[in-house]
Every structure is written in structure tokens, then in C-alpha cells.
Design a protein around this motif. Sequence first.
Motif, PDB file in Angstrom:
ATOM      1  N   GLY A  14       0.811  -1.213   0.000  1.00  0.00           N
ATOM      2  CA  GLY A  14       0.000   0.000   0.000  1.00  0.00           C
ATOM      3  C   GLY A  14       0.841   1.259   0.000  1.00  0.00           C
ATOM      4  N   LEU A  15       1.966   1.217   0.715  1.00  0.00           N
ATOM      5  CA  LEU A  15       2.881   2.366   0.748  1.00  0.00           C
ATOM      6  C   LEU A  15       3.376   2.704  -0.658  1.00  0.00           C
ATOM      7  N   LEU A  16       3.772   1.675  -1.415  1.00  0.00           N
ATOM      8  CA  LEU A  16       4.275   1.899  -2.764  1.00  0.00           C
ATOM      9  C   LEU A  16       3.153   2.229  -3.739  1.00  0.00           C
ATOM     10  N   ALA A  17       1.988   1.624  -3.544  1.00  0.00           N
ATOM     11  CA  ALA A  17       0.854   1.936  -4.417  1.00  0.00           C
ATOM     12  C   ALA A  17       0.485   3.406  -4.325  1.00  0.00           C
ATOM     13  N   ARG A  18       0.440   3.929  -3.106  1.00  0.00           N
ATOM     14  CA  ARG A  18       0.092   5.349  -2.930  1.00  0.00           C
ATOM     15  C   ARG A  18       1.187   6.266  -3.467  1.00  0.00           C
ATOM     16  N   LEU A  19       2.440   5.820  -3.352  1.00  0.00           N
ATOM     17  CA  LEU A  19       3.545   6.617  -3.885  1.00  0.00           C
ATOM     18  C   LEU A  19       3.445   6.766  -5.397  1.00  0.00           C
ATOM     19  N   LEU A  20       3.094   5.665  -6.082  1.00  0.00           N
ATOM     20  CA  LEU A  20       3.138   5.636  -7.540  1.00  0.00           C
ATOM     21  C   LEU A  20       1.825   6.036  -8.198  1.00  0.00           C
ATOM     22  N   LEU A  21       0.771   6.176  -7.424  1.00  0.00           N
ATOM     23  CA  LEU A  21      -0.537   6.510  -7.985  1.00  0.00           C
ATOM     24  C   LEU A  21      -0.544   7.825  -8.773  1.00  0.00           C
ATOM     25  N   ALA A 112      14.074  -7.139 -18.873  1.00  0.00           N
ATOM     26  CA  ALA A 112      13.452  -6.141 -17.990  1.00  0.00           C
ATOM     27  C   ALA A 112      14.482  -5.597 -17.013  1.00  0.00           C
ATOM     28  N   GLU A 113      14.101  -4.548 -16.316  1.00  0.00           N
ATOM     29  CA  GLU A 113      14.902  -4.025 -15.212  1.00  0.00           C
ATOM     30  C   GLU A 113      14.470  -4.706 -13.911  1.00  0.00           C
ATOM     31  N   ALA A 114      15.304  -4.599 -12.879  1.00  0.00           N
ATOM     32  CA  ALA A 114      14.961  -5.195 -11.588  1.00  0.00           C
ATOM     33  C   ALA A 114      15.629  -4.415 -10.468  1.00  0.00           C
ATOM     34  N   CYS A 115      14.903  -4.289  -9.365  1.00  0.00           N
ATOM     35  CA  CYS A 115      15.409  -3.539  -8.216  1.00  0.00           C
ATOM     36  C   CYS A 115      14.815  -4.119  -6.936  1.00  0.00           C
ATOM     37  N   GLY A 116      15.637  -4.209  -5.903  1.00  0.00           N
ATOM     38  CA  GLY A 116      15.163  -4.598  -4.583  1.00  0.00           C
ATOM     39  C   GLY A 116      15.077  -3.381  -3.682  1.00  0.00           C
ATOM     40  N   LEU A 117      13.992  -3.272  -2.927  1.00  0.00           N
ATOM     41  CA  LEU A 117      13.806  -2.179  -1.975  1.00  0.00           C
ATOM     42  C   LEU A 117      13.558  -2.755  -0.593  1.00  0.00           C
ATOM     43  N   ASN A 118      13.976  -2.026   0.427  1.00  0.00           N
ATOM     44  CA  ASN A 118      13.639  -2.371   1.805  1.00  0.00           C
ATOM     45  C   ASN A 118      13.411  -1.087   2.589  1.00  0.00           C
ATOM     46  N   PRO A 119      12.155  -0.659   2.735  1.00  0.00           N
ATOM     47  CA  PRO A 119      11.886   0.510   3.579  1.00  0.00           C
ATOM     48  C   PRO A 119      12.260   0.183   5.021  1.00  0.00           C
ATOM     49  N   MET A 120      13.180   0.944   5.591  1.00  0.00           N
ATOM     50  CA  MET A 120      13.693   0.650   6.926  1.00  0.00           C
ATOM     51  C   MET A 120      12.855   1.353   7.997  1.00  0.00           C
ATOM     52  N   PHE A 121      11.540   1.254   7.862  1.00  0.00           N
ATOM     53  CA  PHE A 121      10.634   1.910   8.790  1.00  0.00           C
ATOM     54  C   PHE A 121       9.264   1.260   8.656  1.00  0.00           C
ATOM     55  N   PRO A 123       5.593   1.188   7.647  1.00  0.00           N
ATOM     56  CA  PRO A 123       4.931   1.960   6.594  1.00  0.00           C
ATOM     57  C   PRO A 123       4.043   3.085   7.108  1.00  0.00           C
ATOM     58  N   ALA A 124       3.455   2.913   8.287  1.00  0.00           N
ATOM     59  CA  ALA A 124       2.575   3.954   8.827  1.00  0.00           C
ATOM     60  C   ALA A 124       3.318   5.258   9.087  1.00  0.00           C
ATOM     61  N   LEU A 125       4.647   5.198   9.212  1.00  0.00           N
ATOM     62  CA  LEU A 125       5.429   6.409   9.465  1.00  0.00           C
ATOM     63  C   LEU A 125       5.591   7.272   8.214  1.00  0.00           C
ATOM     64  N   GLY A 126       5.420   6.673   7.035  1.00  0.00           N
ATOM     65  CA  GLY A 126       5.571   7.438   5.808  1.00  0.00           C
ATOM     66  C   GLY A 126       7.026   7.607   5.400  1.00  0.00           C
ATOM     67  N   TRP A 127       7.233   8.174   4.207  1.00  0.00           N
ATOM     68  CA  TRP A 127       8.564   8.264   3.611  1.00  0.00           C
ATOM     69  C   TRP A 127       9.447   9.338   4.241  1.00  0.00           C
ATOM     70  N   GLN A 128       8.850  10.430   4.687  1.00  0.00           N
ATOM     71  CA  GLN A 128       9.600  11.611   5.073  1.00  0.00           C
ATOM     72  C   GLN A 128      10.653  11.314   6.139  1.00  0.00           C
ATOM     73  N   ASP A 129      11.909  11.658   5.835  1.00  0.00           N
ATOM     74  CA  ASP A 129      13.038  11.545   6.761  1.00  0.00           C
ATOM     75  C   ASP A 129      13.364  10.112   7.166  1.00  0.00           C
ATOM     76  N   ASN A 130      12.875   9.137   6.417  1.00  0.00           N
ATOM     77  CA  ASN A 130      13.198   7.739   6.688  1.00  0.00           C
ATOM     78  C   ASN A 130      14.085   7.178   5.576  1.00  0.00           C
ATOM     79  N   GLY A 217       3.820  -5.420  19.436  1.00  0.00           N
ATOM     80  CA  GLY A 217       2.541  -5.040  18.843  1.00  0.00           C
ATOM     81  C   GLY A 217       2.540  -5.086  17.331  1.00  0.00           C
ATOM     82  N   GLY A 218       3.666  -5.476  16.725  1.00  0.00           N
ATOM     83  CA  GLY A 218       3.780  -5.528  15.269  1.00  0.00           C
ATOM     84  C   GLY A 218       3.399  -6.894  14.718  1.00  0.00           C
TER      85      GLY A 218
END
Length: 293
Positions: A14-21, A112-121, A123-130, A217-218
Motif C-alpha cells: 500500500g505504501l508503494l501503491a500510494r507513492l506511484l498513484l 526487464a529491469e529489476a530492483c530490490g527495496l527495503n523501507p527501513m521503517f 509503513p505507517a510512518l511514511g517516507w519523510q526523513d526515513n 505489537g507488530g
Amino acid sequence: MTTVVVGGAGEVGGLLARLLLPDGPVVCADVRAAEIPGTVAIVADACRPSADLLGVLPQADTVVFALPEHVAVPAVTACAPAVRPGALLVETLSVKEAVTPALAGAAASQDAEACGLNPMFAPALGWQDNAVAAVRVADGPRTAALLGSITAAGARVVQLTAGEHDRVTAVLQAATHAAALAFGQAVVAGGADTEALLALAPPPHLTMLAVLARITGGNPEVYWDIQVANPHAAAARAALREAVATIDTLASTGDRAGFNALLHGVEKHLGDRAPLLRGYCARLFTMRLSARS
């Protein structure tokens, strides 16, 4: 640009879907319908792609696999043949060394191209400053555009190889989480009432309790994968065990000089970042105390 997010009903998907929408249509495919305004939801199992999913994959400029460890590789293998040449394949696992060869092979077979991502936070915290770890597997313009979108959202992109990623995250995540959970076990073994602990807790203990509560709680599956799937996690836990045993030996034998040497050794490793970290700690403790009151 059209994006298909396989696992779009999950938090990372969902984090990436909202980013790319904003860049174009986004289709979220998952075993349960994703409820993200503006996206199209398809109920499908990516390991056994339905006709609906196979119908949208050839239209996608980017296909994101935001899936758990045990289904990510089978999903990539099952879906990749339907991806068009020039598209970008993305995975979001917290461990990279196992999935990267599969992703690279899928990208090569489809040109094709390929990339691995790992958000180190969380998702509820959002992208800013992470921070977001990125492994550029098969590079190209779509990879650059995706990383640019993440940077534009306010995140820091740190590029690593798959091996570097897993060695670093073994310390960042596996050792950190293991230390917090071990602390939790010590709290339980100590038998003190939580209210009593909170009433008396100095800032370090209060912060540790807060970290512990966030982990417990996660999603257990996320923390389990970090401990089990990372090939370097066992070494990180072994180092943690050895460190606790060393401190116990120094205290039990009254070796004050050895204890001082231990502190100085860690301080030296932190280098010129130590004052910055101490300042951050002071601000963190102030926030935690204010929150408690």
C-alpha cells in the motif's frame, strides 16, 4: 505509467501503491481486495496467477512484489513470463541474498529491469526523513525514476549490493530486535509490575519499554523473517550473546578496567558521530518523558 502491486493489500504494498498513484494507473493484486482509493483491486494468488492478473501484467511499466519471504520467489517465477520487455520488477523483502538471483533471472529472461527495496521503517510512518535500502539488480531508466520518486517523497535512498544489505540489516534489525526481546524477557523474569516500572522508569528504560512494545505489537511474521531468513542473523545474535557474557564476566570479577576499556572501544567505533548521537538521545528522552506526563 501503469503499476501492478502484487501484495497491494499489505502495508508495504500500500505504501508503494500510494507513492506511484500520481504517475498513472495502479492495480493492486492480492488474495484479499486492497482498499486504496484510486487504485484497481484484483483478488488473485500471485503464485498461481489468475486470468485477470495475467491480463494486466503485460500492460505494466512497473511490477512490485510486496510479499512475504515464503511466497515472493514463487510469485516472481510465476508472474515474470507475462511481463513485457523494458518493464521494472521490484521486490521489497527484508533479506536480499535469496531473492536477488531469482529477480535477476526473471529480468534477464524478459529483458526487464529489476530492483530490490527495503523501507527501513514501519509503513505507517511514511517516507519523510526515513531510509530505504535499494539493490539495483538490473539497472535502467525506470529504476532511476522509481528511486527518484522515493527521494522526492522525502526518503533517503541508500544503495547496497544484496550481500552488503543482508550483513548490515543483520545488525540493524536482527541484533536490535533480539536485544529488545531479550530485554523483554528480563523484564518478565524480574516480575516487576508494569505500572511500577512506568512510574519509576528513567529515560533509557522507558525508551527500551517503548521499543519493546512496538515490536510485540507488530506483525510477528515480519520479525520472524528477519531472524530466520537473514543468513547473517545467527552471527549477529551470537555476537550479542558474547557481548552480554563479557559484561557479566567483567562485573562478576570486579574488572573495572576491562569495563572501562569496553566503553572506550565502543565510543571509538562510533567515531565523530558520537556527539551527534548523544544529542539525539537527549532529545529523544525529552520527548519520551513529555509523552509519559
